[in-house]
Design a protein around this motif. Structure first.
Motif, PDB file in Angstrom:
ATOM      1  N   PRO A 110      20.683  48.705  22.956  1.00  0.00           N
ATOM      2  CA  PRO A 110      20.780  47.517  23.801  1.00  0.00           C
ATOM      3  C   PRO A 110      19.424  46.868  24.095  1.00  0.00           C
ATOM      4  O   PRO A 110      19.383  45.731  24.543  1.00  0.00           O
ATOM      5  CB  PRO A 110      21.400  48.051  25.096  1.00  0.00           C
ATOM      6  N   CYS A 111      18.338  47.587  23.855  1.00  0.00           N
ATOM      7  CA  CYS A 111      17.044  47.048  24.283  1.00  0.00           C
ATOM      8  C   CYS A 111      16.627  45.827  23.466  1.00  0.00           C
ATOM      9  O   CYS A 111      16.264  44.799  24.019  1.00  0.00           O
ATOM     10  CB  CYS A 111      15.985  48.126  24.246  1.00  0.00           C
ATOM     11  N   HIS A 131      12.854  52.650  17.510  1.00  0.00           N
ATOM     12  CA  HIS A 131      11.944  51.548  17.794  1.00  0.00           C
ATOM     13  C   HIS A 131      11.041  51.960  18.959  1.00  0.00           C
ATOM     14  O   HIS A 131       9.940  52.438  18.734  1.00  0.00           O
ATOM     15  CB  HIS A 131      12.736  50.256  18.090  1.00  0.00           C
ATOM     16  N   LEU A 132      11.547  51.858  20.182  1.00  0.00           N
ATOM     17  CA  LEU A 132      10.705  52.240  21.316  1.00  0.00           C
ATOM     18  C   LEU A 132      11.381  53.237  22.253  1.00  0.00           C
ATOM     19  O   LEU A 132      10.970  53.407  23.393  1.00  0.00           O
ATOM     20  CB  LEU A 132      10.272  50.989  22.092  1.00  0.00           C
ATOM     21  N   GLY A 133      12.433  53.900  21.757  1.00  0.00           N
ATOM     22  CA  GLY A 133      12.932  55.051  22.493  1.00  0.00           C
ATOM     23  C   GLY A 133      14.066  54.837  23.467  1.00  0.00           C
ATOM     24  O   GLY A 133      14.359  55.722  24.264  1.00  0.00           O
ATOM     25  N   CYS A 134      14.740  53.686  23.443  1.00  0.00           N
ATOM     26  CA  CYS A 134      15.910  53.529  24.302  1.00  0.00           C
ATOM     27  C   CYS A 134      17.048  54.417  23.783  1.00  0.00           C
ATOM     28  O   CYS A 134      16.943  55.001  22.714  1.00  0.00           O
ATOM     29  CB  CYS A 134      16.367  52.078  24.331  1.00  0.00           C
ATOM     30  N   THR A 135      18.132  54.488  24.533  1.00  0.00           N
ATOM     31  CA  THR A 135      19.261  55.322  24.130  1.00  0.00           C
ATOM     32  C   THR A 135      20.280  54.468  23.379  1.00  0.00           C
ATOM     33  O   THR A 135      20.718  53.441  23.891  1.00  0.00           O
ATOM     34  CB  THR A 135      19.909  55.942  25.377  1.00  0.00           C
TER      35      THR A 135
END
Ligand code: FES
Lengths: 167, 149
Positions: A122-123, A102-106
């Motif tokens: 978790p984002c 999605h937008l690159g969180c871990t």
């Protein structure tokens, strides 16, 4: 495959976006901008050793950290840490990138108690099946990338990321 | 996301997802005796910020660190410079610092304070595990802030 990574190869990794390189980007933009344009990425297919023994893997994904080191030059802050989720599927070793599509969180394996057997971001509550397939109805639009995998002397070595081939 | 042109482009397209702004606050000591500690805490805050950024880049934008010296009046810095951030489109504003003086100011956002740990003499794996530990400590404060609204 050699375990040493020259500055040139190191840069080819960072330029390909494999590295968690943004981590250091904040601290050393000057160094990076001064060096980047001079050294162009060279080919592909370099593998980085990890501390993970291939025999110890099971079908449950484990987090494997590895570091792309640049020992040759006394270039401060040259190590790039990277992570993969690694498991066995029959005899095949599968290593997935933890970077949410999605937008690159871990993402984390079973990162949410309510969703066993899945990767969780978790984002914005993104979810993925074990093979990296994004679960419809959650924000991610594609499956998690895969790392190229090689076993050298019993240890898992990881290469560059490629689009998911399992989904 | 970092305060770079490329990340800002993504932010502008994805404002509803990247709803959190984190502003590191670092005290730069000018007295010889305190310079080392101040440099070390700055290093700690910036490394921690970059670790949080990698893990939460899709939800958090990191502003460049705001620096000040011992003669800075913190409350007036909070009321002017930092206050400007409350007019942005970010739903949540956090300040990340090792300077506990911020805890007693009236702030336009939530202060996340943690004690500095000198990392300079540690090898990379130890430093990484200390930082991840700290990340686990501060994480609940972010998630509380997120669920509060
Ligand atoms: S960044 Fe993973 S769900 Fe949005």
């Amino acid at each position: 495959m050699s375990s040493k990574v020259s500055r040139r190869q190191f840069l080819s990794y960072t330029l390909m976006g494999v590295g968690g390189f943004m981590a250091s980007a904040m601290l050393m933009p000057m160094v990076r901008f001064a060096v980047d344009p001079v050294l162009q990425p060279k080919g592909e297919g370099e593998f980085i050793p990890t501390p993970q023994k291939a025999d110890d893997l099971t079908e449950t994904p484990v987090r494997v950290d590895f570091t792309i080191k640049d020992r040759k030059d006394a270039w401060y802050k040259s190590d790039v840490s990277n992570t993969a989720w690694v498991y066995k599927e029959g005899d095949t070793i599968i290593a997935l990138s933890p970077v949410c599509k999605h937008l690159g969180c871990t993402v984390n394996w079973e990162g949410d108690e309510k969703h066993k057997n899945e990767f969780f971001c978790p984002c914005h509550n993104g979810r993925y099946e074990k093979n990296g397939k994004n679960i419809p109805g959650t924000p991610p639009l594609g499956p998690l990338d895969e790392f190229m995998v090689e076993v050298v002397d019993g240890y898992v070595n990881l290469g560059k990321t490629v689009p998911n081939t399992l989904v | 996301m970092n305060w770079t042109g490329k990340d800002m482009d993504i932010y502008l397209l994805q404002k509803e997802y990247i709803d959190t702004l984190v502003i590191p606050l670092v005290k730069v000591e000018t007295k010889m005796d305190n310079m080392k500690t101040s440099a070390s805490s700055t290093e700690f805050v910036m490394l921690l910020a970059s670790l949080i950024e990698t893990q939460f880049k899709g939800r958090m934008m990191f502003a460049p660190p705001f620096s000040y010296t011992s003669s800075t009046d913190l409350q007036s810095m909070a009321d002017t410079t930092l206050q400007d951030f409350s007019d942005t489109t970010f739903k949540h504003v956090f300040f990340l610092t090792t300077d506990h003086a911020w805890l007693s100011q009236k702030m336009p956002g939530q202060v996340i304070w943690l004690p500095s740990i000198p990392l300079e003499s540690m090898d990379a794996p130890l430093r990484q595990s200390i930082l991840e530990d700290q990340l686990r400590q501060v994480l609940p404060k972010f998630t509380e802030g997120w669920s509060a609204l």
